[in-house]
Design an enzyme around this catalytic site. Structure first.
Site, PDB file in Angstrom:
ATOM      1  N   CYS A   2      18.676  43.122   5.549  1.00 52.84           N
ATOM      2  CA  CYS A   2      19.362  44.417   5.524  1.00 52.84           C
ATOM      3  C   CYS A   2      18.870  45.334   6.637  1.00 52.84           C
ATOM      4  CB  CYS A   2      19.106  45.127   4.206  1.00 52.84           C
ATOM      5  SG  CYS A   2      19.735  44.246   2.791  1.00 52.84           S
ATOM      6  N   ARG A  27      19.040  40.303  12.864  1.00 49.68           N
ATOM      7  CA  ARG A  27      18.164  40.182  11.697  1.00 49.68           C
ATOM      8  C   ARG A  27      18.760  39.280  10.621  1.00 49.68           C
ATOM      9  NH1 ARG A  27      14.606  44.722  11.254  1.00 49.68           N
ATOM     10  NH2 ARG A  27      14.745  44.590   9.014  1.00 49.68           N
ATOM     11  N   TRP A  72      22.136  41.995   3.342  1.00 49.35           N
ATOM     12  CA  TRP A  72      21.758  40.605   3.043  1.00 49.35           C
ATOM     13  C   TRP A  72      21.611  40.573   1.529  1.00 49.35           C
ATOM     14  CZ3 TRP A  72      17.361  37.927   1.134  1.00 49.35           C
ATOM     15  CH2 TRP A  72      17.290  36.562   1.480  1.00 49.35           C
ATOM     16  N   ASN A  98      17.940  49.762   1.690  1.00 40.28           N
ATOM     17  CA  ASN A  98      17.284  48.458   1.847  1.00 40.28           C
ATOM     18  C   ASN A  98      16.204  48.366   0.788  1.00 40.28           C
ATOM     19  OD1 ASN A  98      18.739  48.029   4.117  1.00 40.28           O
ATOM     20  ND2 ASN A  98      17.032  48.251   5.560  1.00 40.28           N
ATOM     21  N   GLY A  99      15.927  47.154   0.310  1.00 41.09           N
ATOM     22  CA  GLY A  99      14.874  46.977  -0.694  1.00 41.09           C
ATOM     23  C   GLY A  99      15.484  46.614  -2.032  1.00 41.09           C
ATOM     24  N   GLU A 480       6.517  22.846  12.568  1.00 40.55           N
ATOM     25  CA  GLU A 480       7.329  23.858  13.256  1.00 40.55           C
ATOM     26  C   GLU A 480       8.609  23.226  13.814  1.00 40.55           C
ATOM     27  OE1 GLU A 480       7.494  26.888  13.231  1.00 40.55           O
ATOM     28  OE2 GLU A 480       8.665  27.412  14.990  1.00 40.55           O
ATOM     29  N   LYS A 484      12.392  24.299  12.639  1.00 37.93           N
ATOM     30  CA  LYS A 484      13.389  24.762  13.611  1.00 37.93           C
ATOM     31  C   LYS A 484      14.694  23.978  13.469  1.00 37.93           C
ATOM     32  CE  LYS A 484      11.924  27.374  14.620  1.00 37.93           C
ATOM     33  NZ  LYS A 484      11.214  28.576  14.523  1.00 37.93           N
ATOM     34  N   GLU A 487      16.414  24.904  10.234  1.00 43.56           N
ATOM     35  CA  GLU A 487      16.955  26.267  10.249  1.00 43.56           C
ATOM     36  C   GLU A 487      18.281  26.357  11.002  1.00 43.56           C
ATOM     37  OE1 GLU A 487      13.447  29.604  10.272  1.00 43.56           O
ATOM     38  OE2 GLU A 487      13.620  28.395  12.078  1.00 43.56           O
ATOM     39  N   HIS A 503       2.170   7.324   2.486  1.00 46.70           N
ATOM     40  CA  HIS A 503       1.983   7.619   1.069  1.00 46.70           C
ATOM     41  C   HIS A 503       3.227   8.242   0.445  1.00 46.70           C
ATOM     42  CE1 HIS A 503      -2.197   6.553   1.399  1.00 46.70           C
ATOM     43  NE2 HIS A 503      -2.363   7.393   2.412  1.00 46.70           N
ATOM     44  N   LYS A 601      16.084  37.383  10.006  1.00 42.81           N
ATOM     45  CA  LYS A 601      14.998  37.423  10.991  1.00 42.81           C
ATOM     46  C   LYS A 601      13.741  38.025  10.377  1.00 42.81           C
ATOM     47  CE  LYS A 601      13.279  37.086  15.119  1.00 42.81           C
ATOM     48  NZ  LYS A 601      12.813  35.720  15.380  1.00 42.81           N
TER      49      LYS A 601
HETATM   50  C1  G6P Z   1      11.822  34.615   8.126  1.00 38.22           C
HETATM   51  C2  G6P Z   1      12.386  34.103   9.427  1.00 38.22           C
HETATM   52  C3  G6P Z   1      11.410  33.124  10.061  1.00 38.22           C
HETATM   53  C4  G6P Z   1      10.051  33.788  10.226  1.00 38.22           C
HETATM   54  C5  G6P Z   1       9.518  34.312   8.889  1.00 38.22           C
HETATM   55  C6  G6P Z   1       8.270  35.155   9.058  1.00 38.22           C
HETATM   56  O1  G6P Z   1      11.790  33.596   7.184  1.00 38.22           O
HETATM   57  O2  G6P Z   1      13.632  33.472   9.222  1.00 38.22           O
HETATM   58  O3  G6P Z   1      11.892  32.741  11.332  1.00 38.22           O
HETATM   59  O4  G6P Z   1       9.159  32.864  10.755  1.00 38.22           O
HETATM   60  O5  G6P Z   1      10.503  35.155   8.292  1.00 38.22           O
HETATM   61  O6  G6P Z   1       8.584  36.294   9.824  1.00 38.22           O
HETATM   62  P1  G6P Z   1       7.516  37.181  10.559  1.00 38.22           P
HETATM   63  O7  G6P Z   1       8.307  38.310  11.141  1.00 38.22           O
HETATM   64  O8  G6P Z   1       6.550  37.656   9.500  1.00 38.22           O
HETATM   65  O9  G6P Z   1       6.834  36.348  11.573  1.00 38.22           O
END
Ligand code: G6P
Length: 606
Positions: A2, A27, A72, A98-99, A480, A484, A487, A503, A601
């Site tokens: 949001c 975001r 969101w 927001n929240g 990672e 990626k 995602e 395992h 984001k």
């Molecule tokens: C969300 C995003 C990720 C990010 C994570 C932590 O899940 O989609 O891409 O790594 O938040 O975000 P930050 O801003 O705390 O690094």
């Protein structure tokens, strides 16, 4: 997640609101809306992208103040009615929020009993009606907002617009909100990125702040009464390069920005003379570094993967126990906090609710926390009051790339710093520093000739699942890479330390299953190669990320080589091909690379 944007001044509000929303798009959100004060409060909202909202807006909307929102969904499905802004029954008060309001259910019931008709399923709409009740009983707008907020439990970044008053009221508790002061105009936003091209004079509201903004001024008080200490900060403009500069997507642009971003992160921090690293913002004296019993690193998503690399590097260089923690678990596991320990909160946005809660838990138990953060002035940076800015510049794609490499670089710098204090020699330090200095140009070298990424994409794009393997520092790199690809291309991915593969995940392997193996020339290489053989024996296709000149490349179906470097620094290079594979796969599958479905984001709710 949001986002909020608001404006009051002498210019037409609607175009500024829409442009503000566009800057918040990165975001992640599912619907958006604006309300403009033009005699009446005129509301427009729409599911989907900001461009879809724009398409329903009249060509010209009069009015010099308004508030806007990207939603969101948390309470209630994604539809036009649940999108913000929300109006009260008389349509003279509009809110964006927001929240999460935790006691919204009870409030809804009470409002319904009183005869209020709630149009949406959101927790937020209740606020518009509660403020109305206060004002109907003779309270001023600010008093009505104050009394409403006092009845809530939960979190808010809130803006309220009134048909009959030339002001916007803003409040913050747990959801970021910033006020920008321009010349004869004021702005409000949940994200500094939407304000930076309007003004550098920013008030970062603190939890419990309540502000009235109008054209000429900002007045900030505390929820419980009295004036707030929050004062204006003039922010340095680190964020100006945020347009796409000829790239088809922000993700690709940010992958290519990594060498430059890394240079920014390490410049002035490598201490060649002493074979150490300088991190002025940490405020950690040698005696603290020497006597600390352990190090804990906390983050979510990509930041968590960076923490896992930090954990291994710190333990290896400084011979001190280090542990990476999932932020969302941390507070709820009632952790034992040693006030002498060193804690890091790692976050690109500095606004992730789970990470913020972990910081507060450590503070509550007498510990100190250092932030490793990208966004200057963000909540985590301010809560910690000490730490390392990673200087990636604005990261717009939801999938993090250049922030990851700079988080890793910052943690490696710390591991060198603490390692020199506790354990290793100046010579080892100097050799590491020499290698570190070369990494940005080695990244450039790799990016100018990234190898057979297309061939790798051919193997993964229609796979049922993709397995990523690595050992030591390459295990979190595998995590990672998997994160990626999952995602942005929506392919189920598993990441495993290579030795653990036999395992469990080996059961998934069948003919042509793609396995991405990260095997730089470190002490784990031989063992990783054995795991690779085990996969090949089951018919898997191997995509191997290896160092230049390593003969193991011949055993792979697709071999991607990266420049040679010190084993400690390999994650900075080996992650880059995984980013390119994710990007290119998403593109081929027609996915929305920069704004993947359901993701945000910056996740500002727990
Ligand atoms: C969300 C995003 C990720 C990010 C994570 C932590 O899940 O989609 O891409 O790594 O938040 O975000 P930050 O801003 O705390 O690094």
């Amino acid at each position: 997640m949001c986002g909020i944007f608001g404006f009051i001044g002498k210019r037409a509000a609607a175009p500024l609101l829409v442009e503000g929303l566009r800057r918040l798009e990165y975001r992640g959100y599912d619907s958006s809306g604006i309300v403009v004060k033009n005699g009446d409060l005129q509301v427009y909202k729409k599911v989907g992208k900001v461009s879809e909202l724009s398409s329903i807006l009249p060509n010209h909307i009069e009015g010099y103040s308004g508030i806007a929102h990207t939603r969101w969904a948390t309470h209630g499905e994604v539809n036009d009615v649940n999108a913000h802004p929300h109006l009260n029954d008389k349509a003279d008060i509009a809110i964006v929020h927001n929240g999460i309001i935790d006691n919204a259910r009870d409030i809804r019931k009470r409002l319904e009993k009183k005869g209020y008709l709630l149009k949406s399923e959101t927790d937020s709409e209740t606020l518009a009606h509660m403020i109305t009740i206060g004002m109907d009983s003779g309270q001023t707008p600010i008093e009505a907002v104050r009394q409403t907020l006092k009845r809530l439990t939960g979190t808010w970044g809130l803006c309220v617009l009134f048909k009959d008053y030339e002001q916007i009221i803003c409040a913050r508790n747990g959801s970021p909100l910033l006020i920008g002061k321009g010349d004869g105009e004021s702005f409000v936003s949940s994200d500094p990125h939407a304000l930076s091209h309007h003004t550098q004079n920013i008030f970062f509201l603190e939890d419990g702040d309540l502000a009235i903004i109008d054209r000429d001024g900002v007045e900030i008080t505390r929820l419980e009464g009295g004036v707030s200490d929050t004062s204006m900060t003039v922010v340095e403009d680190e964020w100006e390069e945020a347009d796409i500069s000829g790239y088809p997507h922000f993700m690709l642009k940010e992958i290519h920005e990594q060498p430059e971003a890394l240079r920014r992160c390490i410049t002035g921090r490598l201490d060649k003379a002493n074979g150490g690293a300088k991190l002025g913002g940490l405020k950690l004296e040698p005696v603290r570094l020497r006597t600390a019993p352990h190090v804990r690193l906390i983050g979510c998503g990509t930041a968590l993967n960076a923490c896992k690399i930090g954990q291994l590097a710190i333990e290896s260089l400084a011979r001190i126990p280090a542990v990476a923690h999932v932020a969302s678990e941390f507070r709820y596991n009632d952790p034992v906090i040693n006030p002498n320990a060193i804690h890091f909160a790692v976050s690109q946005s500095g606004e992730t609710a789970d990470t913020i809660s972990a910081v507060k838990e450590i503070h509550l138990k007498g510990g100190e926390v250092h932030g490793i953060v990208n966004v200057v002035g963000s909540t985590i940076a301010r809560l910690c009051g000490q730490g390392v800015y990673i200087h990636s510049g604005p990261e717009q794609a939801v999938a993090s790339t250049k922030a990851f490499t700079n988080m890793v670089a910052s943690l490696l710098l710390f591991s060198i710093r603490i390692g020199r204090t506790r354990s290793f020699s100046r010579e080892r330090g100097r050799s590491l520093i020499d290698n570190f200095q070369n990494i940005p140009s080695q990244m450039e070298e790799y990016l100018s000739n990234p190898g057979p990424i297309e061939e790798a994409v051919e193997l993964v794009k229609h796979a049922k699942s993709v397995l990523f393997l690595g050992r030591g520092l390459s295990a979190p790199v595998a995590s990672e890479g998997a994160l990626k690809l999952m995602e942005v291309a929506y392919i189920p991915c598993l990441a495993y330390p290579a030795g653990e593969m036999k395992h469990g995940p080996i059961a998934l392997l069948e003919k042509d299953s793609p396995v991405i193996v990260i095997a730089p020339n470190d002490k784990h290489r031989e063992k990783t190669v054995s795991s690779m053989h085990e996969c090949k024996a089951r018919g898997a296709k191997i995509i191997l990320i290896h160092e230049d000149g390593d003969p193991i490349s011949e055993e792979a179906d697709v071999a991607i080589s990266i420049p040679k470097c010190d084993p400690l620094l390999t994650p900075l290079l080996s992650v880059v091909p995984t980013q390119l594979i994710a990007y290119q796969t998403a593109l081929e599958l027609g996915c929305d690379v920069d704004r993947p479905r359901n993701l945000a984001k910056s996740v500002t709710v727990e």
